[in-house]
Design an enzyme around this catalytic site. Sequence first.
Site, PDB file in Angstrom:
ATOM      1  N   SER A   1      27.332 -49.528 -12.937  1.00  0.00           N
ATOM      2  CA  SER A   1      28.222 -50.710 -13.348  1.00  0.00           C
ATOM      3  C   SER A   1      27.384 -51.853 -12.446  1.00  0.00           C
ATOM      4  O   SER A   1      26.305 -52.068 -12.831  1.00  0.00           O
ATOM      5  CB  SER A   1      29.828 -50.555 -12.760  1.00  0.00           C
ATOM      6  OG  SER A   1      30.441 -51.512 -13.264  1.00  0.00           O
TER       7      SER A   1
ATOM      8  N   ASP B   1      33.337 -47.523 -23.700  1.00  0.00           N
ATOM      9  CA  ASP B   1      33.217 -47.834 -22.174  1.00  0.00           C
ATOM     10  C   ASP B   1      34.583 -48.693 -21.765  1.00  0.00           C
ATOM     11  O   ASP B   1      35.169 -48.288 -20.751  1.00  0.00           O
ATOM     12  CB  ASP B   1      31.987 -48.673 -22.037  1.00  0.00           C
ATOM     13  CG  ASP B   1      32.021 -49.058 -20.347  1.00  0.00           C
ATOM     14  OD1 ASP B   1      31.143 -48.345 -19.727  1.00  0.00           O
ATOM     15  OD2 ASP B   1      32.415 -50.213 -20.225  1.00  0.00           O
TER      16      ASP B   1
ATOM     17  N   HIS C   1      34.504 -46.109 -18.990  1.00  0.00           N
ATOM     18  CA  HIS C   1      33.730 -46.519 -17.833  1.00  0.00           C
ATOM     19  C   HIS C   1      33.776 -45.823 -16.629  1.00  0.00           C
ATOM     20  O   HIS C   1      32.612 -45.555 -15.727  1.00  0.00           O
ATOM     21  CB  HIS C   1      34.004 -48.195 -17.540  1.00  0.00           C
ATOM     22  CG  HIS C   1      33.148 -48.830 -16.606  1.00  0.00           C
ATOM     23  ND1 HIS C   1      31.795 -49.064 -16.947  1.00  0.00           N
ATOM     24  CD2 HIS C   1      33.245 -49.005 -15.277  1.00  0.00           C
ATOM     25  CE1 HIS C   1      31.292 -49.677 -15.783  1.00  0.00           C
ATOM     26  NE2 HIS C   1      32.072 -49.585 -15.111  1.00  0.00           N
TER      27      HIS C   1
END
Length: 288
Positions: A97, A214, A269
Amino acid sequence: MRGYLLLLPLLLCLVDNSVSYKPVILVHGLLSSSKSFDKLIQFIKKAHPGTDIYPVDMFNHLKSLNPMWKQVYEIRKYISPIIKNAGLKGVHLICYSQGGLICRGLLETMPEHNVDTFIALSSPLMGQYGMTLYVQKALPLVNISALQEVCYRKFFKEISICGYWRDPHRYEKYLEYSAFLPKLNNELLDSNSTERKRNFLRLRKLVLIGGPDDEVIAPWQSSHFGFYNEKEEVVNMKDQMVYQKDTFGLQSLDGRGAITIYSVPGVLHASWPNNQTVFKNYIEKWLT
């Protein structure tokens, strides 16, 4: 001959025990901590016993909102001895991320780094635009219109996410106020631009992992160096200006066959570092 056969199991054992894997450095994402890598660490240890693993336990949770360059410089102090001790063997980076952008900053500002493979795991490498859960968690009282104004004001521009907030309708504002990504991309040239590109190109392999489900990175193709144009249509990596002009070395890296891109459906995610299938199919092979 019989004596050699008797020695064979011992020799095979010695060879097996001599396998030495490169150290792995892990950098977490926004509003997270090194604990997000607990399962990934288990996967690595099981697949490659004896691997030295270094999860960066810095800028956890709300502290991840600190300015991006501050995070880069402080984390660099932590990983520099690890990189130095690895010597010619080199190290691997797995960066998740927001951590993927931090790792880009590390690569571009470390002239003697020996990073073999940089695995960017669902990272907004070309910026973030959109009120996904990622943004709402970071700035819960701000809507997209307000966020545009917040990030493009001098007082707030040092907030980490504002350093890579990229409004496709206000490119000049992005260049003026985003304190991190324009410099990282060499969209704004300065006296260190050539060195940043040279440092990035010390990298042997770049692995980009992301996917359409995601629900946090927006657009999700930012994890593959894609991004929106002014019509909010996604422009893929090879059609991006920074690729075509090779501003920081992306085209050069691709030209030597050093970029691998994985589009993985069905992964939310928060699940990327915990997903064993993702590890087995898209990460494990690069950690030799």
